[in-house]
Design a protein around this motif. Structure first.
Motif, short mmCIF file in Angstrom:
data_model
loop_
_atom_site.label_atom_id
_atom_site.label_comp_id
_atom_site.label_asym_id
_atom_site.label_seq_id
_atom_site.Cartn_x
_atom_site.Cartn_y
_atom_site.Cartn_z
N UNK A 162 1.00 -1.14 -0.05
CA UNK A 162 0.06 0.03 -0.06
C UNK A 162 0.73 1.21 0.00
N UNK A 163 0.56 2.35 -0.91
CA UNK A 163 1.37 3.37 -0.84
C UNK A 163 0.74 4.52 0.08
N UNK A 164 -0.38 4.46 0.15
CA UNK A 164 -1.13 5.38 1.05
C UNK A 164 -2.39 4.84 1.54
N UNK A 165 -2.81 5.40 2.85
CA UNK A 165 -4.07 5.09 3.31
C UNK A 165 -4.76 6.28 4.24
N UNK A 166 -6.02 5.77 4.47
CA UNK A 166 -6.84 7.00 5.13
C UNK A 166 -7.51 6.20 6.54
N UNK A 167 -7.44 6.83 7.58
CA UNK A 167 -8.08 6.29 8.75
C UNK A 167 -9.05 7.37 9.28
N UNK A 168 -10.38 6.87 9.07
CA UNK A 168 -11.68 7.33 9.46
C UNK A 168 -12.18 6.98 10.88
N UNK A 210 12.15 0.17 2.90
CA UNK A 210 11.55 0.75 1.58
C UNK A 210 10.64 2.06 2.21
N UNK A 211 10.07 2.76 1.26
CA UNK A 211 9.09 3.65 1.60
C UNK A 211 7.82 3.27 2.30
N UNK A 212 7.64 4.19 3.45
CA UNK A 212 6.47 4.00 4.24
C UNK A 212 5.14 4.79 3.57
N UNK A 213 3.96 3.96 3.70
CA UNK A 213 2.80 4.61 3.34
C UNK A 213 2.42 6.11 3.80
N UNK A 214 1.88 6.85 2.93
CA UNK A 214 1.37 8.22 3.51
C UNK A 214 0.14 8.12 4.22
N UNK A 215 -0.22 8.93 5.17
CA UNK A 215 -1.48 8.68 5.68
C UNK A 215 -2.35 9.70 6.11
N UNK A 216 -3.76 9.78 5.77
CA UNK A 216 -4.85 10.85 5.88
C UNK A 216 -5.56 10.18 7.15
N UNK A 217 -5.54 11.12 8.12
CA UNK A 217 -6.52 10.91 9.36
C UNK A 217 -7.58 11.66 9.52
N UNK A 218 -8.74 11.03 9.44
CA UNK A 218 -10.24 11.87 9.87
C UNK A 218 -10.71 11.44 11.11
N UNK A 219 -11.32 12.50 11.81
CA UNK A 219 -11.94 12.25 13.12
C UNK A 219 -12.85 13.37 13.36
N UNK A 220 -13.98 13.10 13.89
CA UNK A 220 -15.14 14.00 14.39
C UNK A 220 -14.70 14.28 15.81
N UNK A 226 -15.33 6.44 19.45
CA UNK A 226 -14.00 6.38 19.40
C UNK A 226 -13.18 7.75 19.69
N UNK A 227 -12.75 8.07 20.62
CA UNK A 227 -12.45 9.37 21.09
C UNK A 227 -11.35 10.08 20.24
N UNK A 228 -11.57 11.24 19.94
CA UNK A 228 -10.64 11.94 19.14
C UNK A 228 -9.27 12.00 19.34
N UNK A 229 -8.79 11.65 20.71
CA UNK A 229 -7.47 11.47 21.23
C UNK A 229 -6.73 10.40 20.13
N UNK A 230 -7.48 9.56 19.46
CA UNK A 230 -6.85 8.81 18.61
C UNK A 230 -6.40 9.42 17.38
N UNK A 231 -7.05 10.40 17.02
CA UNK A 231 -6.37 11.09 15.92
C UNK A 231 -5.00 11.78 16.28
N UNK A 232 -4.73 12.15 17.48
CA UNK A 232 -3.56 12.73 17.79
C UNK A 232 -2.44 11.37 17.69
N UNK A 274 -7.57 15.85 9.50
CA UNK A 274 -8.66 16.51 9.26
C UNK A 274 -9.71 16.56 10.70
N UNK A 275 -9.79 17.41 11.42
CA UNK A 275 -10.67 17.69 12.64
C UNK A 275 -12.16 17.97 12.13
N UNK A 276 -13.01 17.21 12.22
CA UNK A 276 -14.53 17.48 11.97
C UNK A 276 -15.14 18.05 12.96
N UNK A 277 -15.06 19.19 13.10
CA UNK A 277 -15.69 20.03 14.22
C UNK A 277 -17.14 19.79 14.50
#
Length: 603
Positions: A162-168, A210-220, A226-232, A274-277
Motif C-alpha cells: 500500500x502506497x497510502x491510506x486513510x484512517x476514518x 522501503x518507503x512507508x505509506x502516506x496517511x490521511x487521518x479523519x476524526x469527528x 472512538x475518542x478524538x485522542x486517537x487522531x493525535x 482533518x478535525x471534523x468540528x
C-alpha cells in the motif's frame, strides 16, 4: 464497543475458505471467492468501472462494525471510481468471526504480517492484480471505525503493498492486542510517545527498508465512540514512522474544518489530519456536492455516513493522487510564480496577491505564503487571495506561493519581497496571558436547591457532577501589561481538556460553554461562593463549542467583551454551560498554562 460505531470485538471462530465462485450481489458489487487461502475467512467484493485503462490504481475500502461492504459504497468510493477510473475492493467481515461484524483489529493473529485478516485482504489485492491491469505502485486503502483500526494494521504489515491510506474514526496500529484493551483504546484512548507508536508500526514488518505509506487521518471532534485522542496518537505514530516532527507545516481551514499537513524536508506531504468540528462517529459526506468537473454526487447520508458538507472521499482520493489524470510515475513538479504585487513594491491596506501555476498533468491547488507561513489556499485559476497587510508590522515581508499537482509533486516560489507601509495605522500587537492558578476555581450549586459550595478537586469542573450539582468555573488573568491607552480589537480564550464523563454537549442539543467577563474580579481575587451569581461586566461574550480532547478556542469576544478587558489589573472570566445537563455529564479543563487569553490591541 457497542453496536453503535465499532461494535463489540468478539473472539474469532475457526477460519475456512469458501469454494471458488463469482456471485452478483446488490448494488454494483461483485462477490469473489477463491481468491487465496483466506486465513481470515473474510468475504471479498469488487467494483470494476467501465472503460478501465491499463495500469490503473486500486483502492481497498473497509467498513465499520455492524456494516456491510455494500453500505460503504454510499461513502462515495464507487462513484469516485467510476469518475476517476480506479478499481475498488470492499472486504467484508462475517458474523461468525465477530458477532458485531467488526474486523478483528485487536487480535494479534489478525494484524500480523502473513496471518489472519491482514493476509486475507492482501490476497484480495493479489487477486485483483492477477485479474486486471493494476499499477502496483498505486494501491491504497481507506477504513472506517473497526476498519479505521484495520487500516493502519495493513499499512504497518504491508508497506510494500500500500502506497497510502486513510484512517476514518480509527486509531494507531497495535493500540490494543486484546478485546479488553480494545475498549480502552477506543475510549478514553491510549497515550504513548511518537517514538513508541512508531516502533509499534515498524514492528509490523521488521527489517523493512522501503518507503512507508502516506496517511490521511479523519476524526469527528464529538465522536464519543472512538475518542478524538486517537487522531493525535495516529498522527504521532505515522509522523514518527516517516522521520518527521509533530508540528504541522500547513494549517488551514477547508469547508470550516481544520486541516493540517505534515511534510518531510523536501516539502512532500506524508501525513495529514482533518478535525471534523462537532461531528460524531462517522464518515463525512456531502449529499449536495458533485465531484469537480462532473455531476456525480459524493455519498449518501445514512448510518455512520454523516452529511456535514464535506466529501471525505474526494479529499482522500486527492491525497492519494487519484483525482487528476495522474501519469504513472509522475515526478515532475509544477511551476509557480507570484505575479502580483511586484517584487520590491510598497503596499498598504488590503492587497490582491496573485500567482500563476501550470503542470503537464494538472494543478491541484496553490497555497499562498506570507513570511513562509500558509495563509490561504486556492484550488482553481486564477489563483489569488486578498491579503490584509495591516495584520503585519510595517517593513519588509516575503510573499510566496506553493503549487501542487495531482500526483503530490510541488514547487514553491518564495522570492517576492514587499514593503508594508500603513502610515497612520497603528500596528496591531498580540499578547497572550495564562491564568493565575491561585485565583482560579469552580463552584457547584443549584441542581438540588442547596447553597453554592466551592469545588475541591484539582482542575476546573463544568457541567453536572456525580452529586447532581452544576459547576461553573473561574479563570483570572493579569492583563495590566496592556497599555492604558490601547484599543482592544480582538480577544479569545483557549482552554485545554483534562478529563470528563459522558457527553455534556448533548443535553440540551447544541450545548456550548458561555463566557462572562469581569473587569477586575467577581469578588475577592480567589473564588468565592457568591461569585456564582455576581453580575458580570459583560455576559455571554463568546462561546466554546464541543471538544473532548486537546485544546479549543472560543469565538472572538463581543464588543462588550472587548470593553470589559481590564487594562490596569486583573480580568476574570466565568465559564458555564448554556443549558443544564439532565444526568451526570461533565468535563474538567486545565488552568495555569492550560488556559490562554489572547488579546490583540493597537497602541
Amino acid at each position: 464497543m457497542s453496536a453503535v460505531g465499532c461494535g463489540s470485538p468478539e473472539e474469532a471462530s475457526p477460519r475456512e475458505a469458501a469454494p471458488e465462485a463469482v456471485l452478483e450481489v446488490e448494488s454494483s458489487l461483485t462477490q469473489v471467492t477463491g481468491f487465496g487461502t483466506n486465513p481470515g475467512n473474510l468475504l471479498m467484493y469488487r467494483h470494476v468501472p467501465t472503460g478501465m485503462p491499463a495500469n490503473a490504481p486500486l483502492v481497498v475500502v473497509m467498513h465499520g462494525c455492524t456494516q456491510t461492504a455494500a453500505a460503504m459504497e454510499n461513502t462515495g468510493w464507487t462513484a469516485a471510481a467510476n469518475l476517476y477510473k480506479f478499481y475498488v475492493v470492499y472486504p467484508q467481515q462475517q458474523s461468525g468471526n465477530n458477532a458485531s461484524s467488526c474486523f478483528n483489529w485487536f487480535e494479534p493473529g489478525d494484524i500480523t504480517r502473513g496471518q489472519g485478516e491482514v493476509l486475507s485482504i492482501k490476497q484480495m489485492v493479489d487477486a485483483m492484480k492477477s485479474a486486471y491491469s493494476i499499477d502496483a505502485s498505486r494501491v491504497y486503502l481507506s477504513g472506517f471505525s473497526g476498519g479505521g483500526y484495520m487500516a493502519p494494521a495493513l499499512l504497518a504489515t504491508y508497506p510494500d503493498v500500500f502506497s497510502a491510506g486513510a484512517i476514518n474514526s480509527g486509531g494507531p496500529y497495535k493500540c490494543a492486542l486484546t478485546m479488553t484493551a480494545g475498549f480502552n483504546c477506543m475510549s478514553p484512548g491510549v497515550d504513548k510517545t511518537p517514538a513508541a507508536w512508531g516502533d509499534l508500526a515498524r514492528s509490523g514488518y521488521s527489517g523493512y527498508t522501503g518507503a512507508w505509506p502516506r496517511v490521511s487521518i479523519w476524526h469527528g471532534t464529538s465522536d464519543f465512540t472512538v475518542k478524538p485522542m486517537n487522531l493525535t496518537e495516529a498522527m504521532e505514530q505515522w509522523t514518527n514512522v516517516h522521520g518527521i516532527d509533530q508540528t504541522a507545516d500547513t494549517t488551514e481551514t477547508v469547508s470550516n474544518f481544520p486541516h493540517k499537513v505534515y511534510r518531510d524536508g523536501s516539502g512532500n506531504a506524508k501525513v495529514e489530519t482533518w478535525e471534523m468540528t462537532g461531528m460524531g462517529h462517522g464518515v463525512p459526506v456531502d449529499a449536495q456536492y458533485s465531484f469537480p468537473g462532473s455531476s456525480t454526487v459524493c455519498g449518501t447520508a445514512g448510518a455512520y455516513l454523516l452529511d456535514v458538507n464535506i466529501c471525505a472521499v474526494y479529499y482522500q482520493a486527492q491525497f492519494f493522487g487519484l483525482t487528476g489524470a495522474v501519469t504513472p510515475g509522475d515526478t515532475t513538479p509544477p511551476t509557480v510564480n507570484v505575479t502580483a504585487p511586484a517584487n520590491g513594491a510598497t503596499v498598504s491596506g488590503t492587497v490582491t496577491v496573485t500567482a500563476s501555476a501550470s503542470d503537464a498533468v494538472g494543478v491541484a491547488r496553490v497555497e499562498f505564503l506570507v513570511d513562509g507561513s500558509t495563509v490561504s489556499t486556492d484550488t482553481a485559476a486564477p489563483y489569488e487571495f486578498a491579503w490584509n497587510s495591516t495584520g503585519v508590522s510595517n517593513g519588509t515581508h516575503t510573499l510566496g506561493a506553493r503549487a501542487f499537482d495531482a500526483a503530490g509533486n510541488q514547487a514553491t516560489d518564495n522570492d517576492t519581497s514587499v514593503t508594508v507601509s500603513n502610515s497612520g495605522t497603528p500596528t496591531p500587537v498580540t499578547v497572550s496571558f495564562t491564568s493565575i492558578t491561585g485565583d482560579d476555581g469552580y463552584i457547584k450549586a443549584n441542581a438540588d436547591g442547596s447553597a453554592p459550595a466551592l469545588g475541591t478537586l484539582t482542575g476546573l469542573a463544568l457541567g453536572r457532577g456525580t452529586d447532581g450539582k452544576y459547576n461553573r468555573s473561574f479563570m483570572s488573568f493579569d492583563t495590566s501589561s496592556i497599555p492604558d491607552t490601547a484599543t482592544v480589537t480582538r480577544v479569545y480564550l483557549t482552554v485545554t481538556y483534562s478529563s470528563g464523563s459522558g457527553d455534556p454537549w448533548s443535553t440540551p442539543a447544541g450545548n456550548t460553554l458561555l463566557i462572562d467577563v469581569k473587569n477586575g474580579t467577581f469578588n475577592a481575587a480567589t473564588t468565592e461562593t457568591a461569585d456564582w451569581a455576581t453580575a458580570a461586566t459583560a455576559s455571554s461574550v463568546a462561546s466554546i463549542g464541543s471538544f473532548t480532547s486537546g485544546t479549543k478556542a472560543s469565538g472572538d469576544f463581543s464588543g462588550a467583551g472587548l470593553s470589559a478587558i481590564n487594562l490596569t489589573g486583573k480580568t476574570q472570566l466565568r465559564l458555564g454551560f448554556s443549558g443544564n445537563q439532565t444526568a451526570t455529564q461533565y468535563l474538567f479543563v486545565k488552568d495555569g498554562t492550560g488556559a490562554t487569553l489572547t488579546v490583540v490591541y493597537t497602541p
